[in-house]
Design an enzyme around this catalytic site. Structure first.
Site, PDB file in Angstrom:
ATOM      1  N   ASN A   1      19.456 122.270 138.562  1.00  0.00           N
ATOM      2  CA  ASN A   1      18.099 122.794 138.464  1.00  0.00           C
ATOM      3  C   ASN A   1      17.844 123.969 139.399  1.00  0.00           C
ATOM      4  O   ASN A   1      17.142 124.917 139.052  1.00  0.00           O
ATOM      5  CB  ASN A   1      17.082 121.694 138.737  1.00  0.00           C
TER       6      ASN A   1
ATOM      7  N   HIS B   1      14.988 111.343 143.572  1.00  0.00           N
ATOM      8  CA  HIS B   1      15.665 110.065 143.792  1.00  0.00           C
ATOM      9  C   HIS B   1      17.184 110.195 143.846  1.00  0.00           C
ATOM     10  O   HIS B   1      17.774 111.137 143.326  1.00  0.00           O
ATOM     11  CB  HIS B   1      15.266 109.045 142.713  1.00  0.00           C
TER      12      HIS B   1
ATOM     13  N   CYS C   1      12.581 116.564 132.231  1.00  0.00           N
ATOM     14  CA  CYS C   1      12.436 116.344 133.673  1.00  0.00           C
ATOM     15  C   CYS C   1      11.845 117.599 134.313  1.00  0.00           C
ATOM     16  O   CYS C   1      10.784 117.553 134.909  1.00  0.00           O
ATOM     17  CB  CYS C   1      13.782 115.983 134.284  1.00  0.00           C
TER      18      CYS C   1
ATOM     19  N   ARG D   1      14.549 102.807 132.518  1.00  0.00           N
ATOM     20  CA  ARG D   1      15.370 103.468 131.498  1.00  0.00           C
ATOM     21  C   ARG D   1      16.857 103.214 131.709  1.00  0.00           C
ATOM     22  O   ARG D   1      17.591 102.940 130.759  1.00  0.00           O
ATOM     23  CB  ARG D   1      15.096 104.982 131.494  1.00  0.00           C
TER      24      ARG D   1
END
Length: 283
Positions: free
Chosen positions: A191, A221, A160, A22
């Site tokens: 998050n 990641h 996500c 992406r």
């Protein structure tokens, strides 16, 4: 190290380099990570090894809970994280489903508040969970999911953080949150506070004591253009003690969250932090 820094170090030590289709950027990737936040004892998981802007994270959460579908709506409440995905993502810009400037499509909160049924009607997942918990009901399916593969083409980004499961145990409310993919230097610092605030808010409006958040990440990641900043700068810093969060006790209902609650209704106490780090954002 705190658990955030331990995860970052684990990615540095154990991660594998993979190409991300992406973004076109290499990622140092680790599969399977688990974090835990103690909401009951108000241990607010705000990263201290760099300055983090928690109000933007809370603003984004409020937008999800309200079912926002426009970057302009998010900007109006103090969150700019959707500007790029709504207006700079080439795949979305060329998507015939896009309605125009700032449109995000059927992502995140839209799915949580207006899940499309086959007959054309919609189902409000959040309201169902709030109603059940307010009545002391846990049917083992108190789940809010944003993950709708049948409508991925109708939004600018797949979720996500995709699913939240609430569990009521002897008057104490717990939350298990699932992520398929996590940009650890940038996204995770949003998050973690969001999961904490989500449980704290849901406990407050449904009349339960908050317990723990169990945060599960599949693909954690660090992008290649973030790697050196993380390895050579942030991970060299010593964490400070975690701060605590104060929420306006006048927030009593889901309608309050939908109508008048703002980031001014949240404040942190005893937040010590190192200097900010400007990590690049991958669109």
């Amino acid at each position: 190290m705190d658990q955030y820094e331990r995860l970052c170090q684990r990615i540095i030590d154990e991660g594998k380099w993979v190409s991300n289709e992406r973004t076109g950027i290499q990622c140092l990737t680790l599969i399977n990570a688990d974090l835990e936040y103690d909401v009951g004892n108000n241990q607010f998981p705000l990263v201290t090894t760099r300055k983090c802007f928690y109000k933007a994270a809370i603003a984004e959460l409020l937008g999800y809970l309200r079912g926002y579908d426009s970057a302009a709506q998010f900007r109006a409440i103090g969150c700019n994280t959707w500007n790029a995905n709504a207006n700079e993502n080439n795949a979305w810009l060329n998507n015939p489903a896009r309605k125009g400037e700032d449109d995000m499509g059927r992502v995140y909160g839209v799915q949580g508040r207006q899940w499309q049924r086959p007959d054309g009607s919609t189902f409000d997942q959040l309201k169902k969970v709030v109603n059940n918990l307010s009545n002391g009901i846990d049917d083992r399916g108190e789940i809010i999911t944003f993950y709708n593969p049948g409508e991925f083409h109708l939004g600018c980004l797949r979720p996500c953080m995709h699913t939240h499961t609430f569990s009521l145990l002897d008057g104490e409310l717990h939350l298990t949150s699932y992520m398929r993919s996590c940009d650890v230097p940038l996204g995770l610092t949003f998050n973690m506070p969001q999961c904490f605030v989500l449980l704290a808010l849901m406990a407050q409006i449904t009349g339960h004591k908050p317990g723990n958040v169990y945060h599960k990440i599949v693909n954690a990641h660090i992008y290649g253009n973030q790697y050196e900043l993380m390895r050579d700068v942030q991970l060299k810093r010593k964490p400070y003690p975690m701060p605590s969060l104060k929420i306006n006790p006048k927030i009593k209902t889901l309608e309050d969250i939908e109508t008048w609650v703002s980031t001014d209704d949240f404040s942190i106490e005893n937040y010590q932090h190192h200097e900010a780090i400007q990590y690049p954002f991958a669109v």
